[in-house]
Motif scaffolding. Structure first.
Motif, PDB file in Angstrom:
ATOM      1  N   HIS A   1     -43.764  44.721  19.692  1.00 31.84           N
ATOM      2  CA  HIS A   1     -44.651  45.880  19.716  1.00 31.84           C
ATOM      3  C   HIS A   1     -44.766  46.567  18.361  1.00 31.84           C
ATOM      4  CE1 HIS A   1     -45.995  46.968  23.887  1.00 31.84           C
ATOM      5  NE2 HIS A   1     -45.263  45.885  24.108  1.00 31.84           N
ATOM      6  N   GLN A   2     -43.751  46.440  17.525  1.00 33.74           N
ATOM      7  CA  GLN A   2     -43.781  47.095  16.221  1.00 33.74           C
ATOM      8  C   GLN A   2     -44.256  46.163  15.112  1.00 33.74           C
ATOM      9  OE1 GLN A   2     -39.559  48.388  16.922  1.00 33.74           O
ATOM     10  NE2 GLN A   2     -40.250  50.301  15.991  1.00 33.74           N
TER      11      GLN A   2
ATOM     12  N   VAL B   1     -38.466  37.966  32.021  1.00 34.25           N
ATOM     13  CA  VAL B   1     -39.665  38.809  32.105  1.00 34.25           C
ATOM     14  C   VAL B   1     -39.986  39.392  30.733  1.00 34.25           C
ATOM     15  CG1 VAL B   1     -40.638  40.907  33.113  1.00 34.25           C
ATOM     16  CG2 VAL B   1     -39.289  39.350  34.542  1.00 34.25           C
ATOM     17  N   GLU B   2     -38.953  39.782  29.998  1.00 36.02           N
ATOM     18  CA  GLU B   2     -39.183  40.339  28.655  1.00 36.02           C
ATOM     19  C   GLU B   2     -39.815  39.310  27.728  1.00 36.02           C
ATOM     20  OE1 GLU B   2     -36.881  42.293  24.819  1.00 36.02           O
ATOM     21  OE2 GLU B   2     -35.974  42.492  26.799  1.00 36.02           O
ATOM     22  N   VAL B   3     -39.339  38.077  27.782  1.00 37.86           N
ATOM     23  CA  VAL B   3     -39.928  37.041  26.922  1.00 37.86           C
ATOM     24  C   VAL B   3     -41.397  36.837  27.271  1.00 37.86           C
ATOM     25  CG1 VAL B   3     -39.834  34.626  26.206  1.00 37.86           C
ATOM     26  CG2 VAL B   3     -37.709  35.884  26.587  1.00 37.86           C
ATOM     27  N   LYS B   4     -41.705  36.796  28.571  1.00 41.81           N
ATOM     28  CA  LYS B   4     -43.108  36.635  28.986  1.00 41.81           C
ATOM     29  C   LYS B   4     -43.957  37.786  28.466  1.00 41.81           C
ATOM     30  CE  LYS B   4     -46.508  34.755  31.389  1.00 41.81           C
ATOM     31  NZ  LYS B   4     -47.594  35.689  31.086  1.00 41.81           N
ATOM     32  N   ARG B   5     -43.436  39.010  28.574  1.00 47.74           N
ATOM     33  CA  ARG B   5     -44.173  40.168  28.065  1.00 47.74           C
ATOM     34  C   ARG B   5     -44.370  40.069  26.560  1.00 47.74           C
ATOM     35  NH1 ARG B   5     -41.741  45.810  29.622  1.00 47.74           N
ATOM     36  NH2 ARG B   5     -43.400  46.399  28.170  1.00 47.74           N
ATOM     37  N   ALA B   6     -43.338  39.607  25.851  1.00 45.51           N
ATOM     38  CA  ALA B   6     -43.436  39.504  24.390  1.00 45.51           C
ATOM     39  C   ALA B   6     -44.512  38.501  23.990  1.00 45.51           C
ATOM     40  CB  ALA B   6     -42.077  39.109  23.807  1.00 45.51           C
ATOM     41  N   ILE B   7     -44.564  37.376  24.691  1.00 51.44           N
ATOM     42  CA  ILE B   7     -45.604  36.378  24.410  1.00 51.44           C
ATOM     43  C   ILE B   7     -46.987  36.964  24.700  1.00 51.44           C
ATOM     44  CG2 ILE B   7     -46.539  34.141  25.120  1.00 51.44           C
ATOM     45  CD1 ILE B   7     -43.576  33.328  25.704  1.00 51.44           C
ATOM     46  N   ASP B   8     -47.106  37.637  25.840  1.00 55.44           N
ATOM     47  CA  ASP B   8     -48.377  38.285  26.176  1.00 55.44           C
ATOM     48  C   ASP B   8     -48.764  39.315  25.116  1.00 55.44           C
ATOM     49  OD1 ASP B   8     -48.553  36.778  28.472  1.00 55.44           O
ATOM     50  OD2 ASP B   8     -47.828  38.372  29.804  1.00 55.44           O
TER      51      ASP B   8
ATOM     52  N   PRO C   1     -34.733  43.914  23.002  1.00 60.02           N
ATOM     53  CA  PRO C   1     -34.554  43.475  21.609  1.00 60.02           C
ATOM     54  C   PRO C   1     -35.602  42.512  21.089  1.00 60.02           C
ATOM     55  CG  PRO C   1     -32.950  42.413  23.047  1.00 60.02           C
ATOM     56  CD  PRO C   1     -33.645  43.448  23.868  1.00 60.02           C
ATOM     57  N   LEU C   2     -36.380  41.907  21.983  1.00 59.66           N
ATOM     58  CA  LEU C   2     -37.490  41.069  21.544  1.00 59.66           C
ATOM     59  C   LEU C   2     -38.818  41.793  21.700  1.00 59.66           C
ATOM     60  CD1 LEU C   2     -38.591  38.322  20.564  1.00 59.66           C
ATOM     61  CD2 LEU C   2     -38.675  37.611  22.969  1.00 59.66           C
ATOM     62  N   ASN C   3     -39.068  42.372  22.867  1.00 57.95           N
ATOM     63  CA  ASN C   3     -40.385  42.953  23.133  1.00 57.95           C
ATOM     64  C   ASN C   3     -40.666  44.180  22.275  1.00 57.95           C
ATOM     65  OD1 ASN C   3     -42.825  42.684  24.630  1.00 57.95           O
ATOM     66  ND2 ASN C   3     -42.254  44.490  25.812  1.00 57.95           N
TER      67      ASN C   3
ATOM     68  N   LEU D   1     -45.071  28.804  19.925  1.00 57.31           N
ATOM     69  CA  LEU D   1     -43.674  28.533  19.586  1.00 57.31           C
ATOM     70  C   LEU D   1     -42.724  29.322  20.485  1.00 57.31           C
ATOM     71  CD1 LEU D   1     -43.948  28.541  15.677  1.00 57.31           C
ATOM     72  CD2 LEU D   1     -43.447  26.557  17.140  1.00 57.31           C
ATOM     73  N   MET D   2     -43.096  30.552  20.821  1.00 53.10           N
ATOM     74  CA  MET D   2     -42.266  31.344  21.732  1.00 53.10           C
ATOM     75  C   MET D   2     -42.229  30.706  23.116  1.00 53.10           C
ATOM     76  SD  MET D   2     -43.463  35.169  20.537  1.00 53.10           S
ATOM     77  CE  MET D   2     -42.328  36.086  21.595  1.00 53.10           C
ATOM     78  N   GLU D   3     -43.364  30.177  23.577  1.00 56.12           N
ATOM     79  CA  GLU D   3     -43.392  29.458  24.853  1.00 56.12           C
ATOM     80  C   GLU D   3     -42.437  28.269  24.817  1.00 56.12           C
ATOM     81  OE1 GLU D   3     -44.730  29.908  27.717  1.00 56.12           O
ATOM     82  OE2 GLU D   3     -46.538  31.153  27.544  1.00 56.12           O
TER      83      GLU D   3
END
Length: 462
Positions: free
Chosen positions: A147-148, A85-92, A141-143, A60-62
């Motif tokens: 992480h938490q 880049v942050e969104v990609k990291r968050a998905i990863d 604010p997303l990544n 869904l994030m993708e």
């Protein structure tokens, strides 16, 4: 009782959204529900369900990649290229949680090492620690929320997350996606509340684990008030040092230092802040950094051509302006920037040899300022780098293995980057501050370990 707060674009200060705030009665009920879920072991979500939920969350994030990136840029002021880049990291990060679920294993404990233990077998398992309460920061604010929150979901802990008041929309979007992916709503709630109510929530005895990303003053104060038995992880800031050796390749180093210092306008806990260079080369290095700083475009983060966005609040621009002026009054040379560009922006700045007692030399700037200092030797540079009560990530630039290892050994840091900037990170590595910079270790797998605990079974054989 609920009120509402406006969320604004930190560049234009125009309202982009509104969120409801929660009073204690509402949060008390959330805690009660979350604690009830944890205490009812029959209600725990099995691993395969958590895996399915997190995999669907990533998909869904993708699907909403561009929407999430624009939200980060709009509410947090991170340039759109970096927000993507942050969104990609968050998905990863979500996908990494799926992987780590399979690593949550126990061990066999040998029992027949003595006569007293013989005739028994024993093994451990990992189980959830309890209700997780997380308080987060604005700068990712997303990544940071991923992480938490995602490790809590992965380990089977009910979680309540309080995003930064400046950037709650990305958090709400992620929590909404988790629910859409199949996570029952009571297993993850997001709240915006006053500091007084937040402290009541964090210090409540129903909390099993507290995750905090933010200022050291607040984090250490909250840790001192936690209920007995509540474990925690604190991530604060630093004043990241970089050691430059005589043999450093300057031209290849400059883009890395500029990226590490001016990324997100320096609003990063491991941002390049203090560069210690050989006295004969310090001015050359500072001048080349200044040229790199002057080439950066400052403006609205939602503009794809912008390199540096605003600071999160006008008061932060005031503070950075005051700190730089203090250094100038003390005799530092300004080679680039050194001035505000508007109510919400400050020019990328390079200072040469600020006074040792200036705030830019003593405290975390958390703004677009890099300080370059002339030093006489590597040991002197390491000694000065270690002189502050903060210790997080550091770096050294050299072509000599002995020099690199001298810095790795000598710098008081949890990670030392060799020929790279201090803000480098991948999300499966340990990430932590020492001394006043933090407590416990971040990184997806490490966080999941902290959110679980060992339980041992000892079986007496017939």
């Amino acid at each position: 009782m609920t009120n509402a707060i406006d969320v604004v674009n930190p560049f234009s200060l125009e309202r982009i959204g509104t969120v409801e705030t929660s009073d204690w009665d509402r949060i008390d009920a959330m805690l009660d529900t979350a604690h009830g879920l944890f205490r009812n072991r029959d209600a725990w979500l099995p691993a395969y369900q958590r895996i399915e939920i997190l995999r669907k969350t990533a998909r869904l994030m993708e699907d909403r990649f561009d929407e999430l990136a624009l939200l980060i840029a709009s509410e947090g002021g991170k340039p759109l290229v970096d927000a993507k880049v942050e969104v990609k990291r968050a998905i990863d990060g979500v996908e990494l949680c799926v992987h780590e679920i399979g690593q949550m294993t126990g061990t066999e404990i040998p029992m027949d090492l003595t006569e007293a233990g013989s005739g028994r077998i024993a093994f451990t398992q990992r189980e959830p620690i309890g209700v997780v309460v997380a308080a987060s920061a604005f700068n990712h604010p997303l990544n940071l929320i991923v992480h938490q929150v995602a490790p809590a979901v992965a380990t089977g802990c009910p979680v309540i997350v309080k995003p930064a008041e400046d950037t709650p929309l990305s958090c709400q979007a992620f929590v909404g996606i988790l629910h859409e992916a199949g996570l029952p709503q009571d297993w993850c709630r997001d709240v915006v509340c006053s500091n007084t109510v937040a402290e009541m929530m964090i210090t409540d005895p129903r909390v099993g684990f507290f995750s905090f990303i933010g200022s050291a003053r607040v984090g250490w104060m909250l840790r001192s008030k936690l209920a007995p038995g509540t474990r925690c992880a604190l991530e604060h800031g630093g004043a990241a040092p970089v050691i430059v050796a005589e043999d450093a390749q300057i031209d290849s180093m400059i883009p890395l230092l500029a990226k590490g210092g001016f990324y997100h306008s320096g609003q990063v806990c491991v941002s390049v802040q203090r560069v210690f260079a050989p006295a004969a080369k310090a001015e050359e290095i500072a001048q080349k950094l200044a040229e790199a700083a002057q080439a950066l475009k400052v403006g609205d983060a939602t503009d794809p051509s912008v390199d540096c966005g605003p600071l999160i609040r006008p008061a932060e621009v005031d503070r950075v302006e005051e700190w730089v002026q203090e250094a100038v009054d003390g005799g530092t040379r300004v080679l680039a920037g050194g001035k505000r560009l508007g109510e919400t922006t400050y020019a990328p700045t390079v200072l040469l040899d600020p006074p040792a007692d200036a705030r830019v030399s003593q405290q975390e700037i958390f703004g677009p300022v890099i300080c370059v200092y002339s030093t006489d030797s590597i040991p002197q540079a390491i000694g000065t780098a270690n002189s502050l009560p903060y210790a997080f990530q550091a770096a050294v630039f050299t072509q000599n293995l002995d020099t690199a290892m001298q810095a790795v050994r000598g710098l008081d840091a949890t990670a030392v980057m060799v020929n790279d900037h201090t803000a480098f990170r991948v999300d499966w590595m340990p990430f932590a501050g020492r001394r006043q910079s933090g407590y416990n270790t971040g990184g997806i797998g490490y966080t999941m370990h902290d959110m679980t605990q060992d339980k041992m079974a000892v079986i007496k054989l017939r």
